[in-house]
Motif scaffolding. Structure first.
Motif, PDB file in Angstrom:
ATOM      1  N   MET A   1      26.481 -11.108  16.657  1.00 44.57           N
ATOM      2  CA  MET A   1      24.934 -11.362  17.539  1.00 44.57           C
ATOM      3  C   MET A   1      25.031 -12.202  18.592  1.00 44.57           C
ATOM      4  O   MET A   1      24.550 -12.034  19.399  1.00 44.57           O
ATOM      5  N   THR A   2      25.650 -13.212  18.567  1.00 44.43           N
ATOM      6  CA  THR A   2      25.781 -14.338  19.407  1.00 44.43           C
ATOM      7  C   THR A   2      26.362 -13.581  21.002  1.00 44.43           C
ATOM      8  O   THR A   2      25.975 -13.828  21.745  1.00 44.43           O
ATOM      9  N   LYS A   3      27.310 -12.811  20.446  1.00 49.38           N
ATOM     10  CA  LYS A   3      28.099 -12.139  21.463  1.00 49.38           C
ATOM     11  C   LYS A   3      27.422 -10.730  22.009  1.00 49.38           C
ATOM     12  O   LYS A   3      27.481 -10.599  23.200  1.00 49.38           O
ATOM     13  N   GLU A   4      27.001 -10.146  21.225  1.00 55.02           N
ATOM     14  CA  GLU A   4      26.269  -8.877  21.626  1.00 55.02           C
ATOM     15  C   GLU A   4      24.813  -8.767  21.738  1.00 55.02           C
ATOM     16  O   GLU A   4      24.464  -7.776  22.123  1.00 55.02           O
ATOM     17  N   GLY A   5      24.135  -9.603  21.348  1.00 53.40           N
ATOM     18  CA  GLY A   5      22.945  -9.790  21.370  1.00 53.40           C
ATOM     19  C   GLY A   5      22.080  -8.533  20.318  1.00 53.40           C
ATOM     20  O   GLY A   5      22.553  -8.589  19.276  1.00 53.40           O
ATOM     21  N   ASP A   6      21.060  -8.161  20.889  1.00 58.30           N
ATOM     22  CA  ASP A   6      20.165  -7.124  20.071  1.00 58.30           C
ATOM     23  C   ASP A   6      20.973  -6.108  19.755  1.00 58.30           C
ATOM     24  O   ASP A   6      20.724  -5.219  18.790  1.00 58.30           O
ATOM     25  N   LYS A   7      22.220  -5.867  20.351  1.00 57.26           N
ATOM     26  CA  LYS A   7      23.147  -4.610  19.879  1.00 57.26           C
ATOM     27  C   LYS A   7      23.655  -4.712  18.437  1.00 57.26           C
ATOM     28  O   LYS A   7      24.110  -3.816  17.777  1.00 57.26           O
ATOM     29  N   ALA A   8      23.709  -5.997  18.141  1.00 53.42           N
ATOM     30  CA  ALA A   8      24.220  -6.522  16.809  1.00 53.42           C
ATOM     31  C   ALA A   8      23.359  -6.527  15.624  1.00 53.42           C
ATOM     32  O   ALA A   8      23.479  -6.831  14.600  1.00 53.42           O
ATOM     33  N   PHE A   9      21.956  -6.396  16.145  1.00 54.22           N
ATOM     34  CA  PHE A   9      20.893  -6.542  15.215  1.00 54.22           C
ATOM     35  C   PHE A   9      20.982  -5.602  13.892  1.00 54.22           C
ATOM     36  O   PHE A   9      20.636  -6.226  12.598  1.00 54.22           O
ATOM     37  N   ALA A  10      21.323  -4.475  14.118  1.00 61.39           N
ATOM     38  CA  ALA A  10      21.366  -3.531  12.847  1.00 61.39           C
ATOM     39  C   ALA A  10      22.611  -3.889  11.865  1.00 61.39           C
ATOM     40  O   ALA A  10      22.564  -4.129  10.833  1.00 61.39           O
ATOM     41  N   GLN A  11      23.790  -4.851  12.544  1.00 55.16           N
ATOM     42  CA  GLN A  11      24.728  -5.075  11.491  1.00 55.16           C
ATOM     43  C   GLN A  11      24.018  -6.271  10.705  1.00 55.16           C
ATOM     44  O   GLN A  11      24.543  -6.352   9.467  1.00 55.16           O
ATOM     45  N   VAL A  12      23.489  -7.143  11.496  1.00 55.60           N
ATOM     46  CA  VAL A  12      22.899  -8.367  10.656  1.00 55.60           C
ATOM     47  C   VAL A  12      21.940  -7.786   9.557  1.00 55.60           C
ATOM     48  O   VAL A  12      21.869  -8.224   8.444  1.00 55.60           O
ATOM     49  N   GLU A  13      21.059  -6.863  10.101  1.00 54.60           N
ATOM     50  CA  GLU A  13      20.173  -6.285   9.089  1.00 54.60           C
ATOM     51  C   GLU A  13      20.686  -5.607   7.807  1.00 54.60           C
ATOM     52  O   GLU A  13      20.264  -5.811   6.776  1.00 54.60           O
TER      53      GLU A  13
END
Length: 215
Positions: free
Chosen positions: A64-76
């Protein structure tokens, strides 16, 4: 208690006792061993799960730090698959990133989850942040209602200051001043550098722009 005079009598006595009580002893032993090994297995299993969760938490938050909102789905996905401290921390991290990305709905959803269902140690933190997000969404009444539910004494000053911010945004300076004073009385001046500035701003008398001083 009878005294046995020879080994044969002792052996026969043991046989008789075992015939009467052997089944319950075996059952008790099995249950006891099962409980012992089960508890050890449970602890080992929990430890393994915690280590895996820690590793996965680091991975998704780094993404998420590197990719921003593109990684939101992974975190969710991580949050949905896990429970406990790491899931709560991930929700707080995701909410913070979502606010910066302007995705207030995502932030509100994550903060609501932690405030309502998270560990007691982070519920108040999430609730205060949620109140700020709700106010930013134009839901001032909902934000104030959320603040009113926070009972943790350690957050008394912070809650009062956020309440003051919301009331000031609603153009209610007198109520905001009272809220800021309550925050100061609760020790807020030691924890918030901005609180004194907010109080000073409200204490200044209003002066009309076209007003001229006496000659």
């Amino acid at each position: 208690m009878e005294i046995y005079t020879n080994e044969e009598q002792q052996v026969e006595a043991i046989k008789g006792w075992w015939k009467e009580n052997g089944t319950s002893v075996i059952a008790g032993t099995v249950i006891g061993l099962a409980g012992l090994f089960g508890w050890r297995w449970y602890n080992d299993h929990q430890q393994t799960n915690m280590q895996l969760a820690s590793s996965e938490f680091s991975r998704v938050t780094e993404a998420m730090t590197k990719e921003g909102d593109k990684a939101f789905a992974q975190v969710e996905g991580f949050i949905n698959d896990n429970k406990g401290a790491y899931a709560d921390l991930a929700s707080l991290e995701l909410a913070s990133a979502a606010v910066k990305a302007g995705k207030l709905d995502v932030a509100a959803a994550q903060l609501t989850r932690v405030a309502d269902q998270g560990d007691a140690s982070v519920q108040a933190i999430a609730a205060v942040r949620l109140a700020r997000v709700l106010a930013e969404q134009g839901k001032a009444d909902d934000a104030l209602a959320r603040l009113a539910k926070i009972q943790d004494a350690a957050f008394k000053a912070q809650v009062a200051e956020v309440r003051g911010d919301i009331l000031l945004a609603q153009n209610k300076p007198e109520e905001a001043r009272s809220a800021y004073q309550a925050a100061a009385d609760a020790g807020g001046l030691q924890s918030s550098a901005e609180l004194r500035l907010k109080m000073d701003d409200l204490a200044l008398p209003a002066v009309a722009v076209d007003e001229k001083p006496d000659a």
